[in-house]
Design a protein around this motif. Sequence first.
Motif, mmCIF file in Angstrom:
data_model
loop_
_atom_site.group_PDB
_atom_site.id
_atom_site.type_symbol
_atom_site.label_atom_id
_atom_site.label_comp_id
_atom_site.label_asym_id
_atom_site.label_seq_id
_atom_site.Cartn_x
_atom_site.Cartn_y
_atom_site.Cartn_z
ATOM 1 N N SER A 6 0.835 -1.211 0.000
ATOM 2 C CA SER A 6 0.000 0.000 0.000
ATOM 3 C C SER A 6 0.863 1.251 0.000
ATOM 4 C CB SER A 6 -0.953 0.001 1.205
ATOM 5 O OG SER A 6 -1.881 -1.050 1.118
ATOM 6 N N THR A 7 1.869 1.242 -0.827
ATOM 7 C CA THR A 7 2.871 2.312 -0.834
ATOM 8 C C THR A 7 3.064 2.842 -2.248
ATOM 9 O OG1 THR A 7 4.013 1.318 1.046
ATOM 10 C CG2 THR A 7 5.252 2.907 -0.265
ATOM 11 N N VAL A 8 3.208 4.146 -2.332
ATOM 12 C CA VAL A 8 3.553 4.807 -3.583
ATOM 13 C C VAL A 8 4.889 5.492 -3.399
ATOM 14 C CG1 VAL A 8 2.918 6.632 -5.186
ATOM 15 C CG2 VAL A 8 1.181 5.111 -4.308
ATOM 16 N N TYR A 9 5.715 5.427 -4.418
ATOM 17 C CA TYR A 9 7.051 5.992 -4.357
ATOM 18 C C TYR A 9 7.201 7.108 -5.387
ATOM 19 C CZ TYR A 9 7.907 1.506 -2.067
ATOM 20 O OH TYR A 9 7.840 0.416 -1.236
ATOM 21 N N LEU A 10 8.126 8.009 -5.085
ATOM 22 C CA LEU A 10 8.546 9.007 -6.064
ATOM 23 C C LEU A 10 10.063 9.001 -6.086
ATOM 24 C CD1 LEU A 10 7.536 11.200 -8.042
ATOM 25 C CD2 LEU A 10 7.992 12.865 -6.226
ATOM 26 N N GLN A 11 10.618 8.441 -7.137
ATOM 27 C CA GLN A 11 12.066 8.456 -7.328
ATOM 28 C C GLN A 11 12.442 9.755 -8.020
ATOM 29 O OE1 GLN A 11 14.491 6.148 -6.371
ATOM 30 N NE2 GLN A 11 15.910 7.743 -7.043
ATOM 31 N N MET A 12 13.286 10.526 -7.384
ATOM 32 C CA MET A 12 13.674 11.831 -7.909
ATOM 33 C C MET A 12 15.166 11.821 -8.206
ATOM 34 S SD MET A 12 11.440 14.320 -5.414
ATOM 35 C CE MET A 12 12.425 13.954 -3.968
ATOM 36 N N ASN A 13 15.505 11.986 -9.459
ATOM 37 C CA ASN A 13 16.898 12.025 -9.892
ATOM 38 C C ASN A 13 17.229 13.392 -10.477
ATOM 39 O OD1 ASN A 13 17.126 9.256 -9.226
ATOM 40 N ND2 ASN A 13 16.461 8.643 -11.280
ATOM 41 N N SER A 14 18.500 13.659 -10.601
ATOM 42 C CA SER A 14 18.967 14.934 -11.181
ATOM 43 C C SER A 14 18.260 16.122 -10.551
ATOM 44 C CB SER A 14 18.743 14.925 -12.707
ATOM 45 O OG SER A 14 19.396 13.842 -13.313
ATOM 46 N N LEU A 15 18.237 16.129 -9.246
ATOM 47 C CA LEU A 15 17.503 17.167 -8.535
ATOM 48 C C LEU A 15 18.120 18.540 -8.750
ATOM 49 C CD1 LEU A 15 16.690 15.136 -5.339
ATOM 50 C CD2 LEU A 15 14.998 16.357 -6.722
ATOM 51 N N LYS A 16 17.255 19.539 -8.780
ATOM 52 C CA LYS A 16 17.652 20.923 -8.997
ATOM 53 C C LYS A 16 17.212 21.762 -7.797
ATOM 54 C CE LYS A 16 16.676 20.376 -13.951
ATOM 55 N NZ LYS A 16 15.896 20.907 -15.097
ATOM 56 N N PRO A 17 17.850 22.895 -7.591
ATOM 57 C CA PRO A 17 17.420 23.759 -6.484
ATOM 58 C C PRO A 17 15.936 24.123 -6.565
ATOM 59 C CG PRO A 17 19.559 24.455 -7.271
ATOM 60 C CD PRO A 17 19.095 23.391 -8.219
ATOM 61 N N GLU A 18 15.425 24.253 -7.775
ATOM 62 C CA GLU A 18 14.006 24.617 -7.919
ATOM 63 C C GLU A 18 13.054 23.484 -7.559
ATOM 64 O OE1 GLU A 18 16.453 24.980 -10.189
ATOM 65 O OE2 GLU A 18 15.732 24.566 -12.233
ATOM 66 N N ASP A 19 13.580 22.300 -7.272
ATOM 67 C CA ASP A 19 12.753 21.210 -6.773
ATOM 68 C C ASP A 19 12.522 21.321 -5.263
ATOM 69 O OD1 ASP A 19 14.548 19.051 -8.989
ATOM 70 O OD2 ASP A 19 12.511 19.833 -9.282
ATOM 71 N N THR A 20 13.185 22.266 -4.636
ATOM 72 C CA THR A 20 13.019 22.460 -3.197
ATOM 73 C C THR A 20 11.584 22.823 -2.868
ATOM 74 O OG1 THR A 20 15.321 23.138 -2.870
ATOM 75 C CG2 THR A 20 13.713 23.882 -1.219
ATOM 76 N N ALA A 21 10.980 22.051 -1.972
ATOM 77 C CA ALA A 21 9.574 22.254 -1.609
ATOM 78 C C ALA A 21 9.184 21.246 -0.537
ATOM 79 C CB ALA A 21 8.668 22.079 -2.827
ATOM 80 N N VAL A 22 8.001 21.434 0.004
ATOM 81 C CA VAL A 22 7.382 20.382 0.808
ATOM 82 C C VAL A 22 6.582 19.509 -0.149
ATOM 83 C CG1 VAL A 22 5.815 19.816 2.680
ATOM 84 C CG2 VAL A 22 7.255 21.856 2.847
ATOM 85 N N TYR A 23 6.834 18.221 -0.083
ATOM 86 C CA TYR A 23 6.173 17.269 -0.981
ATOM 87 C C TYR A 23 5.057 16.557 -0.211
ATOM 88 C CZ TYR A 23 9.598 17.969 -4.635
ATOM 89 O OH TYR A 23 10.367 18.532 -5.639
ATOM 90 N N TYR A 24 3.875 16.546 -0.813
ATOM 91 C CA TYR A 24 2.699 15.950 -0.189
ATOM 92 C C TYR A 24 2.197 14.780 -1.022
ATOM 93 C CZ TYR A 24 2.416 20.364 2.403
ATOM 94 O OH TYR A 24 2.687 21.442 3.201
ATOM 95 N N CYS A 25 1.720 13.777 -0.338
ATOM 96 C CA CYS A 25 1.076 12.640 -0.978
ATOM 97 C C CYS A 25 -0.432 12.858 -0.907
ATOM 98 C CB CYS A 25 1.468 11.360 -0.241
ATOM 99 S SG CYS A 25 0.751 9.852 -0.910
ATOM 100 N N LYS A 26 -1.121 12.520 -1.988
ATOM 101 C CA LYS A 26 -2.571 12.663 -2.047
ATOM 102 C C LYS A 26 -3.182 11.371 -2.576
ATOM 103 C CE LYS A 26 -6.214 15.190 -4.524
ATOM 104 N NZ LYS A 26 -6.475 16.201 -5.573
ATOM 105 N N ALA A 27 -4.285 10.973 -1.955
ATOM 106 C CA ALA A 27 -5.031 9.806 -2.424
ATOM 107 C C ALA A 27 -6.450 10.236 -2.739
ATOM 108 C CB ALA A 27 -5.028 8.709 -1.363
ATOM 109 N N THR A 28 -6.973 9.713 -3.825
ATOM 110 C CA THR A 28 -8.345 10.019 -4.231
ATOM 111 C C THR A 28 -9.131 8.727 -4.264
ATOM 112 O OG1 THR A 28 -7.588 11.864 -5.592
ATOM 113 C CG2 THR A 28 -9.810 11.043 -5.993
#
Length: 115
Positions: free
Chosen positions: A76-98
């Motif tokens: 029951s898990t969702v992943y987000l693999q983030m590569n080649s990260l940039k400074p503009e990717d800086t943020a709070v990341y939220y998971c949402k389920a519908t």
Amino acid sequence: QVQLVESGGGLVQPGGSLRLSCVASASIFSINAMGWYRQAPGKQRELVAQITSGGSTNYADSVKGRFTISSDTAKSTVYLQMNSLKPEDTAVYYCKATRGWHSYWGQGTQVTVSS
């Protein structure tokens, strides 16, 4: 009710990678779609990536080719693999389920990309 718990955020240098996880309290078979959103200071929350119960995915143009969303139904898990990260990717990341007409949000996890 669906409770979501995110993890995996942190501080990473530009060009680095992180993997975010979102664990749902309900079987994701019962969930229509799950997604990752992010909100940077002073900006609106925006969709980063989404995956449906059928496995279809879509991504924001800004992350295509760098981020990958995936799911593990057994966990029951969702992943987000983030590569080649940039400074503009800086943020709070939220998971949402519908599920049906209802949407559920996690508490968020901070991602900071800085040297």
